[in-house]
Motif scaffolding. Structure first.
Motif, PDB file in Angstrom:
ATOM      1  N   LEU A 196      17.446   1.599   0.582  1.00 27.55           N
ATOM      2  CA  LEU A 196      18.137   2.048  -0.629  1.00 27.55           C
ATOM      3  C   LEU A 196      17.187   2.791  -1.570  1.00 27.55           C
ATOM      4  CD1 LEU A 196      20.403  -1.028  -1.497  1.00 27.55           C
ATOM      5  CD2 LEU A 196      21.158   1.239  -0.756  1.00 27.55           C
ATOM      6  N   GLN A 197      15.937   2.366  -1.610  1.00 28.88           N
ATOM      7  CA  GLN A 197      14.987   2.999  -2.518  1.00 28.88           C
ATOM      8  C   GLN A 197      14.669   4.426  -2.117  1.00 28.88           C
ATOM      9  OE1 GLN A 197      13.961   1.950  -5.465  1.00 28.88           O
ATOM     10  NE2 GLN A 197      15.397   0.282  -5.114  1.00 28.88           N
ATOM     11  N   ILE A 198      14.832   4.765  -0.847  1.00 30.36           N
ATOM     12  CA  ILE A 198      14.643   6.157  -0.424  1.00 30.36           C
ATOM     13  C   ILE A 198      15.665   7.040  -1.127  1.00 30.36           C
ATOM     14  CG2 ILE A 198      14.690   7.740   1.541  1.00 30.36           C
ATOM     15  CD1 ILE A 198      13.862   5.395   3.321  1.00 30.36           C
ATOM     16  N   HIS A 199      16.913   6.606  -1.118  1.00 30.35           N
ATOM     17  CA  HIS A 199      17.989   7.363  -1.781  1.00 30.35           C
ATOM     18  C   HIS A 199      17.768   7.444  -3.292  1.00 30.35           C
ATOM     19  CE1 HIS A 199      21.991   8.470  -3.199  1.00 30.35           C
ATOM     20  NE2 HIS A 199      22.010   7.355  -3.908  1.00 30.35           N
ATOM     21  N   ARG A 229       9.141  15.688  -1.105  1.00 32.14           N
ATOM     22  CA  ARG A 229       8.689  15.816   0.278  1.00 32.14           C
ATOM     23  C   ARG A 229       7.327  15.168   0.482  1.00 32.14           C
ATOM     24  NH1 ARG A 229      11.381  20.806  -0.274  1.00 32.14           N
ATOM     25  NH2 ARG A 229       9.474  21.911  -0.887  1.00 32.14           N
ATOM     26  N   ARG A 230       6.517  15.087  -0.560  1.00 30.93           N
ATOM     27  CA  ARG A 230       5.214  14.436  -0.445  1.00 30.93           C
ATOM     28  C   ARG A 230       5.336  12.916  -0.362  1.00 30.93           C
ATOM     29  NH1 ARG A 230       1.150  16.603  -4.941  1.00 30.93           N
ATOM     30  NH2 ARG A 230      -0.128  15.009  -3.906  1.00 30.93           N
ATOM     31  N   VAL A 231       6.297  12.344  -1.098  1.00 30.79           N
ATOM     32  CA  VAL A 231       6.407  10.880  -1.116  1.00 30.79           C
ATOM     33  C   VAL A 231       7.370  10.344  -0.060  1.00 30.79           C
ATOM     34  CG1 VAL A 231       5.870  10.836  -3.580  1.00 30.79           C
ATOM     35  CG2 VAL A 231       8.266  10.816  -2.846  1.00 30.79           C
ATOM     36  N   GLU A 232       8.232  11.204   0.469  1.00 35.44           N
ATOM     37  CA  GLU A 232       9.248  10.748   1.417  1.00 35.44           C
ATOM     38  C   GLU A 232       8.667  10.007   2.627  1.00 35.44           C
ATOM     39  OE1 GLU A 232      13.184  12.497   3.767  1.00 35.44           O
ATOM     40  OE2 GLU A 232      11.571  13.865   3.151  1.00 35.44           O
ATOM     41  N   PRO A 233       7.603  10.504   3.277  1.00 36.52           N
ATOM     42  CA  PRO A 233       7.083   9.777   4.458  1.00 36.52           C
ATOM     43  C   PRO A 233       6.663   8.343   4.144  1.00 36.52           C
ATOM     44  CG  PRO A 233       6.139  11.984   4.325  1.00 36.52           C
ATOM     45  CD  PRO A 233       6.862  11.758   3.041  1.00 36.52           C
ATOM     46  N   TYR A 234       6.053   8.123   2.981  1.00 35.99           N
ATOM     47  CA  TYR A 234       5.607   6.784   2.623  1.00 35.99           C
ATOM     48  C   TYR A 234       6.792   5.858   2.378  1.00 35.99           C
ATOM     49  CZ  TYR A 234       1.233   9.298   1.943  1.00 35.99           C
ATOM     50  OH  TYR A 234       0.129  10.082   2.128  1.00 35.99           O
ATOM     51  N   LEU A 235       7.870   6.402   1.797  1.00 35.05           N
ATOM     52  CA  LEU A 235       9.067   5.597   1.568  1.00 35.05           C
ATOM     53  C   LEU A 235       9.753   5.238   2.883  1.00 35.05           C
ATOM     54  CD1 LEU A 235      10.531   7.505  -1.507  1.00 35.05           C
ATOM     55  CD2 LEU A 235       9.651   5.167  -1.514  1.00 35.05           C
ATOM     56  N   ILE A 236       9.701   6.140   3.862  1.00 38.32           N
ATOM     57  CA  ILE A 236      10.327   5.876   5.159  1.00 38.32           C
ATOM     58  C   ILE A 236       9.514   4.856   5.956  1.00 38.32           C
ATOM     59  CG2 ILE A 236      10.903   6.918   7.387  1.00 38.32           C
ATOM     60  CD1 ILE A 236      11.642   9.464   5.888  1.00 38.32           C
ATOM     61  N   VAL A 237       8.190   4.908   5.813  1.00 40.21           N
ATOM     62  CA  VAL A 237       7.329   3.985   6.563  1.00 40.21           C
ATOM     63  C   VAL A 237       7.573   2.533   6.147  1.00 40.21           C
ATOM     64  CG1 VAL A 237       4.927   3.237   6.840  1.00 40.21           C
ATOM     65  CG2 VAL A 237       5.525   5.635   7.143  1.00 40.21           C
ATOM     66  N   ALA A 238       7.858   2.300   4.867  1.00 42.98           N
ATOM     67  CA  ALA A 238       8.012   0.925   4.365  1.00 42.98           C
ATOM     68  C   ALA A 238       9.083   0.136   5.113  1.00 42.98           C
ATOM     69  CB  ALA A 238       8.279   0.939   2.863  1.00 42.98           C
ATOM     70  N   VAL A 282       0.843  -1.207   0.000  1.00 42.99           N
ATOM     71  CA  VAL A 282       0.000   0.000   0.000  1.00 42.99           C
ATOM     72  C   VAL A 282       0.874   1.251   0.000  1.00 42.99           C
ATOM     73  CG1 VAL A 282      -1.594   1.367   1.399  1.00 42.99           C
ATOM     74  CG2 VAL A 282      -2.043  -1.058   1.016  1.00 42.99           C
ATOM     75  N   MET A 283       1.922   1.268   0.832  1.00 37.74           N
ATOM     76  CA  MET A 283       2.823   2.423   0.873  1.00 37.74           C
ATOM     77  C   MET A 283       3.493   2.646  -0.486  1.00 37.74           C
ATOM     78  SD  MET A 283       2.611   3.683   3.919  1.00 37.74           S
ATOM     79  CE  MET A 283       0.895   3.149   3.895  1.00 37.74           C
ATOM     80  N   VAL A 284       3.971   1.575  -1.080  1.00 41.44           N
ATOM     81  CA  VAL A 284       4.652   1.688  -2.373  1.00 41.44           C
ATOM     82  C   VAL A 284       3.667   2.118  -3.457  1.00 41.44           C
ATOM     83  CG1 VAL A 284       5.960   0.429  -4.109  1.00 41.44           C
ATOM     84  CG2 VAL A 284       6.377  -0.027  -1.702  1.00 41.44           C
ATOM     85  N   ALA A 285       2.440   1.605  -3.419  1.00 37.71           N
ATOM     86  CA  ALA A 285       1.439   1.982  -4.410  1.00 37.71           C
ATOM     87  C   ALA A 285       1.072   3.459  -4.291  1.00 37.71           C
ATOM     88  CB  ALA A 285       0.191   1.115  -4.243  1.00 37.71           C
TER      89      ALA A 285
END
Length: 341
Positions: A97-100, A123-132, A28-31
């Motif tokens: 790694l995908q965050i970077h 900045r909009r997508v960063e929180p979702y990438l960190i949550v994963a 869900v986060m990645v989607a």
């Protein structure tokens, strides 16, 4: 002592439930990331292909982990459960790694619509990438607890296959490790090939054709090696081991391509992930080769029947073997034999 049925205990059900909940949450986060980026960038541009490939790889990894977990529980394979824990830890690294790499893809070029080139989209997508990776990390801790319970639950299973002989038990454990390594080799190879074909290589390039040609060769290597080590076919095992050395040389060649000046520009947005997968593939192949040599040395030492017919509880030979092994239990009747490879 009877062996518990498949998914018949709280530990088994909790283990699978943890993996399933983690899978849904991470996907869900990645989607969400995929959807947010899709609204503002053109995925046909090479630098932005990282995002859909990231989603595809995570989907592949999660499906692979679910199937591997079901297989481990069905076969009561403690070693494969330990392998799943290592695989889960690798997923944490991959998600980090995908965050970077997503940041590198989104912050260099201007975006369309109301998202400008000052990093608003990032900045909009960063929180979702960190949550994963956080979700994967928490589920990893839970899985370690359940694997500990399953270790004690499944500890009796290997005795049903090879009896109380310590040497047979050690040989069978090396066989289990070999089969487990082959499964993980398949995933790493699929991950590297997917990234190379989607993100890097042009369909008209020679390297694209080489990568396509390598797919059936590697699949043959993995399947042939599994058959050879199970049925103790020496000539097939020898060919498989030689091909492993060739695959390791190919991994080294690809690592050089990622960083040499003449070709490094092709891998700028994906180099970290490709390096991670390629190094993992090399280390897995090296471990598989080493364990394969040990398994080869154990051929013709009386283990083949247990590897091939471990679940053959109705066969006469299996019944006779069970009766012979029952002497270790003071003459008590053995439970039906099961396979845990």
């Amino acid at each position: 002592m009877a062996v518990e049925r498949f998914l018949g205990t709280r530990a088994q059900r909790s283990f699978m439930a943890t993996i399933l909940v983690q899978t849904v949450a991470v996907l869900v986060m990645v989607a969400i990331v995929f959807r947010l980026v899709e609204d503002h960038v053109d995925f046909n541009a090479s630098r932005y292909k990282t995002i859909p490939c990231y989603l595809a790889l995570f989907a592949l990894a999660e499906i692979f982990e679910i199937l591997l977990a079901l297989d481990a529980l069905r076969l009561r394979n403690v070693i494969q459960l330990a392998g799943i824990l290592l695989f889960h830890a690798a997923l944490i690294v991959f998600a980090a790694l995908q965050i970077h790499e997503t940041k590198a893809a989104l912050t260099d070029d201007a975006c369309s619509g109301d998202v400008n080139c000052n990093g608003v989209l990032w900045r909009r997508v960063e929180p979702y990438l960190i949550v994963a990776p956080c979700i994967i990390g928490v589920s990893w801790l839970a899985l370690m607890f359940f694997v500990r319970e399953l270790y004690y639950e499944f500890g009796w299973a290997i005795f049903h296959v090879v009896g109380a002989n310590p040497k047979m038990k050690t040989m069978y454990q090396f066989y289990q490790v070999m089969i487990c390594l082959l499964k993980f080799n398949f995933f790493c190879f699929a991950g590297v090939s997917m990234q190379m074909l989607i993100l890097v290589l042009a369909s008209s390039s020679a390297e694209f054709g080489i990568t396509i040609a390598a797919v059936p060769i590697v699949l043959f290597l993995l399947v042939a090696c599994a058959i050879a080590v199970q049925r103790e076919i020496k000539w097939l095992m020898s060919i498989s081991l030689v091909l492993m050395l060739g695959a390791e040389a190919y991994c080294i060649y690809k690592l050089i391509r990622f960083y040499e000046p003449s070709s490094s520009w092709q891998y700028l947005s994906t180099r970290a992930t490709l390096t991670f997968f390629t190094v993992a593939s090399f280390l897995l192949l090296f471990a598989t080769f080493a364990v394969g040599l040990r398994c080869f040395a154990d051929f013709d030492k009386g283990l083949q029947y247990s590897k091939v017919y471990g679940s053959g509880e109705t066969s006469t030979e299996g019944m006779n073997m069970g009766e012979r092994q029952s002497s270790y239990l003071g003459g008590s009747r053995m439970q039906p034999r099961i396979s845990i490879e």
